[in-house]
Scaffold this motif. Structure first.
Motif, PDB file in Angstrom:
ATOM      1  N   VAL A  94      -1.043 -36.313  -2.956  1.00 30.06           N
ATOM      2  CA  VAL A  94      -2.301 -35.665  -2.586  1.00 30.06           C
ATOM      3  C   VAL A  94      -2.307 -35.465  -1.075  1.00 30.06           C
ATOM      4  N   THR A  95      -2.452 -34.215  -0.644  1.00 25.38           N
ATOM      5  CA  THR A  95      -2.389 -33.898   0.784  1.00 25.38           C
ATOM      6  C   THR A  95      -3.748 -33.598   1.389  1.00 25.38           C
ATOM      7  N   GLU A  96      -4.735 -33.255   0.550  1.00 26.31           N
ATOM      8  CA  GLU A  96      -6.050 -32.908   1.080  1.00 26.31           C
ATOM      9  C   GLU A  96      -7.102 -33.086  -0.001  1.00 26.31           C
ATOM     10  N   VAL A  97      -8.255 -33.598   0.395  1.00 27.68           N
ATOM     11  CA  VAL A  97      -9.378 -33.772  -0.525  1.00 27.68           C
ATOM     12  C   VAL A  97     -10.633 -33.235   0.143  1.00 27.68           C
ATOM     13  N   CYS A  98     -11.239 -32.231  -0.469  1.00 25.60           N
ATOM     14  CA  CYS A  98     -12.499 -31.680   0.028  1.00 25.60           C
ATOM     15  C   CYS A  98     -13.415 -31.480  -1.167  1.00 25.60           C
ATOM     16  N   MET A  99     -14.456 -32.286  -1.249  1.00 23.17           N
ATOM     17  CA  MET A  99     -15.351 -32.244  -2.394  1.00 23.17           C
ATOM     18  C   MET A  99     -16.411 -31.147  -2.288  1.00 23.17           C
ATOM     19  N   PHE A 100     -16.701 -30.711  -1.074  1.00 27.71           N
ATOM     20  CA  PHE A 100     -17.737 -29.696  -0.947  1.00 27.71           C
ATOM     21  C   PHE A 100     -17.479 -28.835   0.274  1.00 27.71           C
ATOM     22  N   GLU A 101     -17.441 -27.525   0.065  1.00 33.20           N
ATOM     23  CA  GLU A 101     -17.287 -26.580   1.157  1.00 33.20           C
ATOM     24  C   GLU A 101     -17.900 -25.253   0.724  1.00 33.20           C
ATOM     25  N   ASN A 102     -18.064 -24.363   1.644  1.00 34.50           N
ATOM     26  CA  ASN A 102     -18.558 -23.024   1.320  1.00 34.50           C
ATOM     27  C   ASN A 102     -17.732 -22.032   2.118  1.00 34.50           C
ATOM     28  N   LYS A 103     -16.517 -21.811   1.633  1.00 35.92           N
ATOM     29  CA  LYS A 103     -15.570 -20.990   2.380  1.00 35.92           C
ATOM     30  C   LYS A 103     -14.749 -20.148   1.419  1.00 35.92           C
ATOM     31  N   GLU A 104     -14.751 -18.846   1.638  1.00 37.43           N
ATOM     32  CA  GLU A 104     -13.958 -17.922   0.836  1.00 37.43           C
ATOM     33  C   GLU A 104     -14.219 -18.083  -0.655  1.00 37.43           C
ATOM     34  N   GLY A 105     -15.475 -18.342  -1.012  1.00 38.96           N
ATOM     35  CA  GLY A 105     -15.856 -18.466  -2.410  1.00 38.96           C
ATOM     36  C   GLY A 105     -15.506 -19.792  -3.044  1.00 38.96           C
ATOM     37  N   ARG A 106     -14.899 -20.699  -2.272  1.00 37.16           N
ATOM     38  CA  ARG A 106     -14.537 -22.010  -2.818  1.00 37.16           C
ATOM     39  C   ARG A 106     -15.664 -23.006  -2.564  1.00 37.16           C
ATOM     40  N   LEU A 107     -15.850 -23.906  -3.496  1.00 36.51           N
ATOM     41  CA  LEU A 107     -16.860 -24.953  -3.331  1.00 36.51           C
ATOM     42  C   LEU A 107     -16.216 -26.286  -2.996  1.00 36.51           C
ATOM     43  N   GLY A 108     -14.929 -26.409  -3.194  1.00 35.09           N
ATOM     44  CA  GLY A 108     -14.185 -27.633  -2.907  1.00 35.09           C
ATOM     45  C   GLY A 108     -12.734 -27.379  -3.264  1.00 35.09           C
ATOM     46  N   HIS A 109     -11.867 -28.270  -2.866  1.00 37.13           N
ATOM     47  CA  HIS A 109     -10.471 -28.104  -3.251  1.00 37.13           C
ATOM     48  C   HIS A 109      -9.705 -29.405  -3.047  1.00 37.13           C
ATOM     49  N   ILE A 110      -8.639 -29.513  -3.810  1.00 36.90           N
ATOM     50  CA  ILE A 110      -7.709 -30.636  -3.688  1.00 36.90           C
ATOM     51  C   ILE A 110      -6.329 -30.054  -3.388  1.00 36.90           C
ATOM     52  N   GLY A 111      -5.713 -30.520  -2.329  1.00 32.23           N
ATOM     53  CA  GLY A 111      -4.357 -30.098  -2.025  1.00 32.23           C
ATOM     54  C   GLY A 111      -3.374 -31.160  -2.493  1.00 32.23           C
ATOM     55  N   TYR A 112      -2.282 -30.728  -3.100  1.00 30.95           N
ATOM     56  CA  TYR A 112      -1.276 -31.689  -3.562  1.00 30.95           C
ATOM     57  C   TYR A 112       0.113 -31.086  -3.427  1.00 30.95           C
ATOM     58  N   ARG A 113       1.088 -31.966  -3.398  1.00 31.60           N
ATOM     59  CA  ARG A 113       2.482 -31.542  -3.345  1.00 31.60           C
ATOM     60  C   ARG A 113       3.213 -32.201  -4.522  1.00 31.60           C
ATOM     61  N   PRO A 114       3.735 -31.402  -5.457  1.00 32.90           N
ATOM     62  CA  PRO A 114       4.463 -31.999  -6.584  1.00 32.90           C
ATOM     63  C   PRO A 114       5.726 -32.688  -6.092  1.00 32.90           C
ATOM     64  N   ARG A 115       6.120 -33.726  -6.777  1.00 37.28           N
ATOM     65  CA  ARG A 115       7.342 -34.438  -6.391  1.00 37.28           C
ATOM     66  C   ARG A 115       8.002 -35.034  -7.628  1.00 37.28           C
ATOM     67  N   GLY A 116       9.274 -35.331  -7.488  1.00 34.23           N
ATOM     68  CA  GLY A 116      10.038 -35.848  -8.613  1.00 34.23           C
ATOM     69  C   GLY A 116      10.955 -34.776  -9.173  1.00 34.23           C
ATOM     70  N   PRO A 117      11.636 -35.067 -10.272  1.00 39.96           N
ATOM     71  CA  PRO A 117      12.525 -34.082 -10.914  1.00 39.96           C
ATOM     72  C   PRO A 117      11.743 -32.839 -11.340  1.00 39.96           C
ATOM     73  N   PHE A 118      12.440 -31.738 -11.519  1.00 39.98           N
ATOM     74  CA  PHE A 118      11.803 -30.469 -11.859  1.00 39.98           C
ATOM     75  C   PHE A 118      10.870 -30.562 -13.074  1.00 39.98           C
ATOM     76  N   PRO A 119      11.285 -31.187 -14.187  1.00 34.80           N
ATOM     77  CA  PRO A 119      10.359 -31.278 -15.334  1.00 34.80           C
ATOM     78  C   PRO A 119       9.075 -32.027 -14.987  1.00 34.80           C
ATOM     79  N   ILE A 120       9.175 -33.070 -14.175  1.00 34.68           N
ATOM     80  CA  ILE A 120       7.985 -33.829 -13.782  1.00 34.68           C
ATOM     81  C   ILE A 120       7.068 -32.978 -12.918  1.00 34.68           C
ATOM     82  N   ARG A 121       7.649 -32.165 -12.058  1.00 36.37           N
ATOM     83  CA  ARG A 121       6.840 -31.278 -11.216  1.00 36.37           C
ATOM     84  C   ARG A 121       6.097 -30.252 -12.062  1.00 36.37           C
ATOM     85  N   MET A 122       6.735 -29.770 -13.111  1.00 35.38           N
ATOM     86  CA  MET A 122       6.074 -28.825 -14.017  1.00 35.38           C
ATOM     87  C   MET A 122       4.906 -29.500 -14.733  1.00 35.38           C
ATOM     88  N   VAL A 123       5.106 -30.737 -15.169  1.00 35.88           N
ATOM     89  CA  VAL A 123       4.034 -31.498 -15.816  1.00 35.88           C
ATOM     90  C   VAL A 123       2.870 -31.689 -14.850  1.00 35.88           C
TER      91      VAL A 123
END
Length: 202
Positions: A94-123
């Motif tokens: 998890v790279t970013e956590v924003c529970m509430f915002e009012n920007k570009e039509g978004r109300l919040g967002h979670i940023g993440y970076r998948p990691r591990g083998p390719f099948p795990i990243r797809m999951v």
């Protein structure tokens, strides 16, 4: 009480026989149906939200969007929390956590970076993306059961229905969620196919 049909019953509905080829064909169809169910469910909730906007828009368009986007903010919190929980559980970073915002039509967002083998990243992509719809439907079902079956004071009903509406309004997958979902969900087709095929053959 509704019972889930067995794979043998499902195969019979198609009328293609019960040999291995027929079971394999039905298993393939069922695997695709299962991965599309959350998308269809999300679209159904989106339609409900649009209808709500139309009805509230009879009062005032600005009020309608303010109600759906901001007055029902607990739904936004649940939406983003479900992304966050599924990201942590599946092992994504998890790279970013924003529970509430009012920007570009978004109300919040979670940023993440998948990691591990390719099948795990797809999951990770698939489960993190679908989390709000899964949590929304499961949570909404139990919340509705509790609201309808357990007696409450009038203010209790108001609070519970408010929470239910908030949950429904924010249980859809965003465009980014849909993109991530279809980026990774195909990894589930082989195991789903295998499960359905084995159940049909037993």
């Amino acid at each position: 009480m509704y019972t889930i049909p067995s794979m043998h019953q499902v195969v019979s509905w198609f009328g293609w026989g019960h040999d291995a080829g027929a079971i394999a064909a039905v298993s393939g169809i069922m695997a695709v149906v299962v991965i599309l169910v959350p998308v269809i469910a999300g679209l159904a909730l989106y339609v409900v939200e649009r209808v709500q906007l139309k009805v509230l828009g009879l009062i005032n368009d600005n009020f309608a969007y303010f109600f759906v986007n901001f007055i029902t903010f607990p739904g936004t919190f649940i939406h983003e929390s479900s992304h966050l929980i599924f990201a942590v559980v599946t092992g994504a970073e998890v790279t970013e956590v924003c529970m509430f915002e009012n920007k570009e039509g978004r109300l919040g967002h979670i940023g993440y970076r998948p990691r591990g083998p390719f099948p795990i990243r797809m999951v990770q992509h698939a489960l993190i993306a679908v989390a709000p719809t899964v949590v929304g439907f499961v949570g909404g079902y139990f919340l509705l059961q509790y609201t309808l079956k357990v007696p409450h004071e009038w203010w209790g009903y108001v609070g519970l229905w408010y929470l239910f509406v908030s949950l429904v309004d924010h249980s859809t997958m965003s465009d980014a969620d849909l993109k991530n979902y279809f980026h990774g969900v195909w990894i589930f087709i082989p195991p789903l196919f295998g499960i359905f095929f084995v159940c049909g053959m037993i």
